[in-house]
Enzyme design. Sequence first.
Site, short mmCIF file in Angstrom:
data_model
loop_
_atom_site.label_atom_id
_atom_site.label_comp_id
_atom_site.label_asym_id
_atom_site.label_seq_id
_atom_site.Cartn_x
_atom_site.Cartn_y
_atom_site.Cartn_z
N GLU A 95 -1.60 -6.30 4.40
CA GLU A 95 -3.00 -6.63 4.09
C GLU A 95 -3.12 -7.13 2.65
O GLU A 95 -4.17 -7.06 2.04
CB GLU A 95 -3.90 -5.43 4.38
CG GLU A 95 -4.01 -5.15 5.88
CD GLU A 95 -4.92 -3.97 6.23
OE1 GLU A 95 -5.60 -3.46 5.33
OE2 GLU A 95 -4.90 -3.54 7.40
N GLU A 132 -6.22 1.61 -2.18
CA GLU A 132 -5.75 1.87 -0.80
C GLU A 132 -5.85 0.55 -0.04
O GLU A 132 -6.74 0.33 0.73
CB GLU A 132 -6.54 3.00 -0.11
CG GLU A 132 -8.04 2.86 -0.20
CD GLU A 132 -8.75 3.68 0.89
OE1 GLU A 132 -8.09 4.06 1.88
OE2 GLU A 132 -9.95 3.90 0.77
#
Lengths: 697, 697
Positions: A479, A470
């Site tokens: 990210e 995740e």
Amino acid sequence: MTGNRVPIANHIDQDLLDSNPTILDHVNDAFDLDYDAITLPFTKPTWKTRWQRYCVSNENDVNKGRARASYIAGKSENVVQDRQTAKEAEVWRLTRVYDKNEVNVSKLDECESIIAFASDWLELDSPDEGIRFDSEMALKQEVAYASYLSIHTLILPAPKNRKHVADYARSVMAALDSTSYLQLSVMIPVSDPAELEQSGVSPALSEFKGDPSSTWEVWDAIRTLCDYSPRLGLALDLGQPLPPPCALKRWSSEPTRQIIIPANAFVGNAKGYPVLSKSCQEFIKEQIKTLPTIVLTETYEGIHKSGGSKAYVQYLRYMEKLSNDSATSVEQFASGYMDWLQAPLQPLLDNLDSSTYEIFEKDPIKYQKYEQATYLALLDKEPNSLTRIAVVGAGRGPLVQGAINAVEAAAEGRRIHIMAVEKNPNACVTLQGRMDEWNESKIASVELVFGDMRIIELEDEQKNDILISELLGSFGDNELSPECLDGAMRLLKPYGVSIPSYYTSYIAPLSSTKLYNEVMHMGDAKNAEMPYVVMFQAVNILSGMDKESNRKAVQQCWSYKHPSKYEFVMDRNGNPMTNYHNTRAAHLTFTIPYAGVLHGLAGYFEAHLYGNVWLSTHPERYDKEMLSWFPIYFPINTGVYLPTNSEVDVHLWRLTDNKKVWFEWSVEVFVKADEKRIKINQSKLHNHDAKYNRIEL
Amino acid sequence: MTGNRVPIANHIDQDLLDSNPTILDHVNDAFDLDYDAITLPFTKPTWKTRWQRYCVSNENDVNKGRARASYIAGKSENVVQDRQTAKEAEVWRLTRVYDKNEVNVSKLDECESIIAFASDWLELDSPDEGIRFDSEMALKQEVAYASYLSIHTLILPAPKNRKHVADYARSVMAALDSTSYLQLSVMIPVSDPAELEQSGVSPALSEFKGDPSSTWEVWDAIRTLCDYSPRLGLALDLGQPLPPPCALKRWSSEPTRQIIIPANAFVGNAKGYPVLSKSCQEFIKEQIKTLPTIVLTETYEGIHKSGGSKAYVQYLRYMEKLSNDSATSVEQFASGYMDWLQAPLQPLLDNLDSSTYEIFEKDPIKYQKYEQATYLALLDKEPNSLTRIAVVGAGRGPLVQGAINAVEAAAEGRRIHIMAVEKNPNACVTLQGRMDEWNESKIASVELVFGDMRIIELEDEQKNDILISELLGSFGDNELSPECLDGAMRLLKPYGVSIPSYYTSYIAPLSSTKLYNEVMHMGDAKNAEMPYVVMFQAVNILSGMDKESNRKAVQQCWSYKHPSKYEFVMDRNGNPMTNYHNTRAAHLTFTIPYAGVLHGLAGYFEAHLYGNVWLSTHPERYDKEMLSWFPIYFPINTGVYLPTNSEVDVHLWRLTDNKKVWFEWSVEVFVKADEKRIKINQSKLHNHDAKYNRIEL
């Protein structure tokens, strides 16, 4: 109910003030009726009379409907004033003093709970230059006096003359410059009824062609000329019929400080009590989330049969309760964070703290979905088999727990071995603490590996069937999920499965005075060069569905797939030798059905986990209960005006230099004229030289 | 002849370099031929071959004309490279090293007099994303190597693909960001021949409809995306036919650093020598005033019968001489001040020094006109009469001298008494020194009065018939002539005459990358909030004459008349009680026939002195020999794009608070579509809060 109290003010008109000039009595009456404040006219008609004597000649121009300014020292051609009046007028222009009987407020202690309406006869946009200048002078006088009394807001009369809107705006700006704290609100009617009629739209109709935009366009011109002054707000006047939703939603991205609702904007219900129309209710319910002051006027006029003067405020309090009760989990969770600019996390660079994990783990949806995806992936494995799972970026363990839950649900003798990989040494302590509990399971074993998923070494027999991560940010890849998973592919067997298997970034052009002002008034031009994570509230997506070209309002930028279908040149550690394959470029064209000002781009993502399980923040299909991701906001450093039926080309790049990853973006605007596509505006390239907002690999 | 030397470079192509690779030999040959520099290709074909092997597959896509990038680590769908090549490509992407035999330059001492052409096969705007990224990487390699060698300018190949111009610009910006000093020039053809043909224009035709703008528009998009980087220039390629003058003049406001003229752009004259066409001569003559480098290419190809390879540079040197010889007095006077931003004088606040007077008094026209006006005013007086003249702001006395000359010319027994009023105590010393000489005249007497014309006291019998002043600034009223003359009217008899009797301010929208960059790169946003006095050179007026609406290219703002036809309320000193009658507002609409970028407003003035005597800086009727006034420039803080056939509304105000006077300004842009006027852009209000650039009363 944990919602916010909406400030509501009652308007006290001149007649009421004449019958009782004690302001504090009116304030106290209002408090008793569940109001929070009162509004009132700042000056009395006596002042109007004096000003007109100085500045307007009624003698010669009676037939023109409006007299021209005419004073000996002045600018007008017809000099009709007597010398004495002319001299008094010049002395006024020099000194600008009220007589006590020309103003409704004179004591500091009266002013705490009042909002004042500036003289409504001021003509800052008169065609007559003399009247304009003298109106501006009168406005400055009111502003100076309001500042003296520490009044916080003065509401200005609505502009009337599109041709002289620049004059109006210049006077407003001069008034703002003449004080340091006072807020000014420009009264703007929510629609121009003549325009609605011309478009063949009665407020009841939902079908609508065209763009009834003139009142919004006037507001936009004023605030743009005033360079988005943070002390300039909007007092939206609902005294006119609401325009259709397409035009109405434009107001949601404006700095609405007051919403003025005259009693006659209410309709009577079956019992004769005042209520708002369905569309007006919807509008108010959205608007009050940003807590503007609702100003009720004419409440004493007895317009409705039942309920008396207090029925209006009672009804609004009821709506406030409805609005608070219907807030979604996200809205409750994000309360206080609405339109708040946050720098995106850099979990790869920084180690998250436990409270951040705590917040993310509260998401009621995300981990369910991961568990469901893992469950489906395990169902695709033979019964009575062992499946090796790597959880990369295990954090405090929620995905590990989810995988154990999934294998227990999958049953039929399926077993799993989990390799929990985590680079945050602090989180590893928490993970160690859960190992005993996890290893109690008969069908699951968990092994903890401390280290960066791109660096840890493992033997061939340790390779996994499923890789769960995740690592997604608000824009999907922001990210560095692609880079991390490139490095983690070494942990997966050939033909192994990644959850998520792919993800896509989406973008749309947005308007938001709030966000733009936040970025532009942070004092450093660099602040317009980085993306932010924001829970949108006072934001309007400008693009629409274009059936002709099949263009969507929210469009896809690019995707990443794991494992990649391409083969990369690897370094000796099994990582790709360079990161250049992760660069991306998008060039998208959006159709803008109704004029607006572009202040940046809204970014979303969608991730395919496994089977039919998806995560999405796409505004047309996101899960309202999912808390983990707010959208991303790419600012544009100047408000870019987009006319009705224009097109905006958005360029967005995801770039890398092997050490960092960053985004750059720009826009171009076109209109169609004579069958041709004509460029009318463009932005600069954003973030090309920003040094501090690149994402470290 | 005192003109500047235009730098001219000779292009050395790869064949010449192959025949003699010693760069210094070519440089010395060029010097001998009266060149100042050489240009050459920076890399050799060997480098192209290697790059293509890494980045382009020729195997599968031969028929598409252009191969797609395809590498194992890459982005393309057809993976055809062998692993070894793919690995070498990735190593190149990481390290980017040339072999010595891949570049034409390798020694520092070779680089002083060269300008390099970057590899002309780079496709920064390829439709193929992989080729774009690898081209950018190759460009960065060239830029890094050029910086290493202290080469000052690299000329980039022309963009080819409008659809990917944003990609091109982004690569250029990345290249600029990767170095600190290197200048980059984007090669842009002066026209697109296909476009000219479509418009039915051969270069010989002077009649022209439409706007052949695509090459300019591409340049504009690039430099706007690059945020007007001062290190980004234009290399204008005259290898294509010149567009008609209307489109051509647009280039004059761009930062043209090189003009590339291939030998085949010359025509042969009767004797077979190469010469340029008339229109090309005109264009070059204007352009070389800003001293771009002229790059002559193909001079060795023997294209023209006579003169040999050196005929081209000889012809250009001849043109340089013509251009310098034909410079006007103003051009000679202003040489070195072209496009130089000066803060306007504040002669009322500051006392001028003698050298400033000296410069102004050199004007060969202004004092002639004043003398002529005074002469005509005296002719209107009875013979054998005494006329009292006040010269207010006498300075060092030129107007006093002019009045004496005038009365001597008027003759017929006319006499004058001159009251010379001057507030500058230092200038008064000079005036005293001239009194004896002046009072030698039998028909003139001069009286010196020290003091401010608004304050000095005088008896009724001292009042004057004629008031002469020279208080005009570049925009007419911007040095407070209206306010000073309001105060000086006390010195004049009823029905007395003022020279000047009235003056008018004019304005036009302008484009100038130079001026815009000067304002924007001074480091303080406030610098975009004040007007400047500038001798325009690289400036293009964007507005045109619009016959339909009878709109002019340069339009009138407002006027001041002396004495005023209005009566003012006076204070006890005989000055107007307030200055508000001197406020002005202008709202003007200009038609923009050809797309351009608005960078501000150009201001001019016209003054009526007396009879048929005028002073004018209006660009359509100014006196070319008059030196006293350069135009004024009101900047706009963002370049505002104006499409072809758009309209720009200019708002300009002259404001006062009784202590100071200042200007504020803003613009709005409209296009016509479907018979409607649609707003497409606007500026903020300029100078509303600027504290330091108001003119003190």
